[in-house]
Write a protein that holds these residues in place. Structure first.
Motif, short mmCIF file in Angstrom:
data_model
loop_
_atom_site.label_atom_id
_atom_site.label_comp_id
_atom_site.label_asym_id
_atom_site.label_seq_id
_atom_site.Cartn_x
_atom_site.Cartn_y
_atom_site.Cartn_z
N ALA A 1 0.86 -1.19 0.00
CA ALA A 1 0.00 0.00 0.00
C ALA A 1 0.89 1.23 0.00
CB ALA A 1 -0.93 0.01 1.21
N GLU A 2 0.33 2.33 -0.49
CA GLU A 2 1.02 3.61 -0.44
C GLU A 2 0.67 4.32 0.87
OE1 GLU A 2 3.22 4.37 -2.63
OE2 GLU A 2 2.74 2.66 -3.94
N ALA A 3 1.49 5.28 1.25
CA ALA A 3 1.29 5.96 2.53
C ALA A 3 -0.04 6.69 2.61
CB ALA A 3 2.45 6.93 2.77
N ASP A 4 -0.58 7.13 1.45
CA ASP A 4 -1.81 7.92 1.48
C ASP A 4 -3.06 7.07 1.21
OD1 ASP A 4 -1.21 7.31 -1.12
OD2 ASP A 4 -1.56 9.33 -1.91
N GLU A 5 -2.93 5.75 1.14
CA GLU A 5 -4.09 4.90 0.88
C GLU A 5 -4.92 4.77 2.16
OE1 GLU A 5 -3.88 1.27 -1.36
OE2 GLU A 5 -1.98 1.86 -2.28
N ASP A 6 -6.23 4.93 2.04
CA ASP A 6 -7.14 4.87 3.18
C ASP A 6 -7.93 3.58 3.25
OD1 ASP A 6 -6.41 7.41 4.08
OD2 ASP A 6 -7.82 8.37 2.70
N THR A 7 -7.84 2.76 2.20
CA THR A 7 -8.61 1.52 2.18
C THR A 7 -7.69 0.34 1.87
OG1 THR A 7 -9.15 1.74 -0.17
CG2 THR A 7 -10.73 2.66 1.43
N CYS A 8 -8.16 -0.82 2.23
CA CYS A 8 -7.43 -2.06 1.93
C CYS A 8 -8.44 -3.09 1.44
CB CYS A 8 -6.72 -2.57 3.18
SG CYS A 8 -5.99 -4.21 2.97
#
Length: 558
Positions: A86-93
């Motif tokens: 994931a990237e640092a700014d991702e809010d979902t998984c």
């Protein structure tokens, strides 16, 4: 938190898309409607073992997808970033798992291939599932100790202690192996030292067997060498009439006359002159070597003795004579290795002593934290079990530390949870006192007491109502609802008292279509919730009085 769950062709579910919300969500339905398949699907997506038998008949594969909002799961976000998922700014998984009819499965995290250990590691940061018999784990000493460590906030300290223990155990095992081999090592060391001394005393380190053998060969055949050598010297140079040098001189003179008549013979003349020079040089070298030959019976005898010693050593050590220097170095290397083994044993003994000191220090700190937390845990759980229908219940933590005992992965503390359900009776171990319903309530009390230490955003309970009913069930539901204030809580239940307290209510239904059974899940409106609560209260016949009771329960809950 878990925001959505999608299932395709898994067991009795053909297609299911379910949106989930924060708070306390209850799942109800008739027995056998398929409530367990939701938990099965969650488990599969989070790394449980796949079974091709779960694939819906007629389908090529089953699929489960989970979507999580990472806003309340910083540890999960950090894990994803650390593992480059994931990237640092991702809010979902998004987690996806597929299972084929051939038993093969594939897993994806945010669209990237993942292993089952990946799913399991990530799942521990996102979801905590308590199965139908999870409360039975409370009977296990390890579970009781882990719960106390969680309440004490000492899990990192416990992990550090386990790490030290594992290294201490590894070092101890290596020491045991070295000490067990000590007697055979000493015998081998003595033999090697004797062999090295013997070879060194006989000068094997500087042995040039080929040169020694060549010199002996020359001296042993000196007469033959002189005979052949002087005969060849005469043939090459000293026979005035028939020597090679004399014949070449004649030929050179004749060709020289030809060269004066034609330049075509000049090159041949040069070759003959060169050959004559080389013959002369060869003869001079041969004379030099022959003149240097000096019969030396003493030297010959010494060489024969030396070769005899070398051959005897070769047979003794079972190597060719020319291999003796290399063999000596091999013996030296092994001898140094054995000496290093003794040094290594001393080093390991010192390291084990240091590890034991470190272990004792961490174990003492851990015991102190556990003891301090045990008092608060006793007070909190005793209060909570009073509220959960055990008004005279008393919870206690038996604590015993044996500082002289051998190290263990979890320290030197013996921890046991005790309970007294009736006044006047001393607390006794859970396994001897608590019923199934009491265990369920104590388990829930511990969950509520330790909620502040939990970082998992989603808690799932499968039939936490085992062995309870009536007012106690309502109390349990109230506690689950309170857990839902700061966490997402999903609970599969058969009790209307608990179902009425949910912030959301999902109904699991089973239908038969074209002879094939299918399960569906849908959220209920308030009117539909009234009907479902009434069904749970009244059974087959639902009266107006039952409906009124259901409305009253929902009104009181909200």
């Amino acid at each position: 938190m878990l925001t959505s769950l999608s299932i395709r062709d898994l067991a009795v579910v053909s297609a299911l898309d379910l949106d989930l919300r924060p708070g306390f969500t209850v799942l109800t339905g008739e027995t056998g409607a398929g409530k367990s398949i939701l938990l099965t699907a969650l488990g599969l997506a989070l790394g449980d073992r796949a079974d091709s038998g779960l694939v819906r008949p007629g389908a090529e594969r089953g699929e489960v997808s989970l979507c999580f909002d990472l806003g309340d799961a910083p540890s999960a976000r950090n894990w994803l970033i650390d593992n480059e998922l994931a990237e640092a700014d991702e809010d979902t998984c998004v987690i996806r798992r597929t299972i084929g009819t051939d038993g093969r499965s594939r897993a994806f995290i945010n669209g990237r291939p993942a292993t089952l250990p990946n799913l399991q590691a990530l799942g521990r940061h996102l979801v905590e599932i308590h199965g139908q018999h999870a409360h039975l784990n409370l009977l296990q000493a390890g579970e009781q100790r882990a719960l106390l460590d969680r309440h004490a906030g000492s899990r990192e300290l416990a992990s550090e202690l386990k790490r030290i223990f594992e290294r201490w155990k590894e070092v101890s095992e290596r020491i045991d192996r070295l000490q067990q081999d000590a007697s055979s090592r000493n015998a081998r060391q003595e033999l090697l030292q004797y062999q090295v001394n013997e070879l060194e005393q006989l000068g094997i380190a500087g042995l040039d067997y080929r040169a020694l053998s060549d010199e002996h060969e020359l001296l042993a055949n000196l007469g033959r060498v002189s005979e052949i050598g002087y005969a060849q010297l005469k043939l090459l140079y000293e026979d005035e009439q028939y020597s090679v040098n004399g014949l070449l001189a004649q030929s050179t003179h004749a060709v020289g006359e030809l060269a004066q008549l034609s330049k075509d013979f000049a090159e041949i003349l040069e070759l003959l002159e060169s050959a004559r020079i080389q013959v002369k040089e060869a003869a001079m070298a041969l004379r030099h070597h022959l003149d240097a030959l000096d019969p030396d019976p003493a030297r010959l005898a010494a060489l024969e003795q030396r070769l005899a010693e070398v051959h005897q050593l070769g047979r003794k050590h079972q190597v060719r004579p020319e291999e003796l220097p290399a063999h000596l170095e091999t013996l030296r290397t092994e001898l140094r290795s054995l000496a290093t083994g003794e040094e290594r044993l001393e080093h390991l003994l010192a390291e084990r002593s240091e590890l034991l000191s470190a272990y004792d220090a961490v174990a003492r700190s851990l015991s102190e934290k556990r003891r301090a937390a045990a008092e608060g845990l006793e007070t909190d759980i005793s209060r909570l079990i009073h509220e959960l229908g055990m008004p005279h219940g008393r919870f206690a933590v038996a604590f015993e530390t044996d500082t002289e005992s051998a190290p263990t992965p979890h320290g030197r503390d013996r921890i046991e949870f005790l309970v007294s359900a009736n006044p006047g009776l001393p607390p006794r171990p859970l396994s001897r006192v608590a019923s199934g319903g009491e265990l369920s309530r104590i388990s829930l009390a511990i969950e509520v007491a330790s909620i502040a230490q939990k970082t998992t955003p989603t808690l799932i309970y499968d039939e936490v109502d085992t062995g309870i009913g009536g007012g106690v069930a309502e109390m349990v539901g109230t506690k689950l609802r309170s857990l839902g204030i700061n966490r997402q809580v999903l609970c599969v239940t058969h009790l209307p008292q608990i179902a009425a307290l949910g912030h959301q209510h999902l109904l699991v239904e089973k239908h038969a279509q074209d002879g094939v059974t299918q399960s569906t899940v849908r959220p209920l409106s308030m009117d539909e919730r009234t009907g479902e609560i009434a069904r749970m209260l009244g059974g087959l016949r639902i009266t107006e009085q039952t409906l009124a009771h259901a409305r009253e329960m929902l009104a009181l809950a909200h």
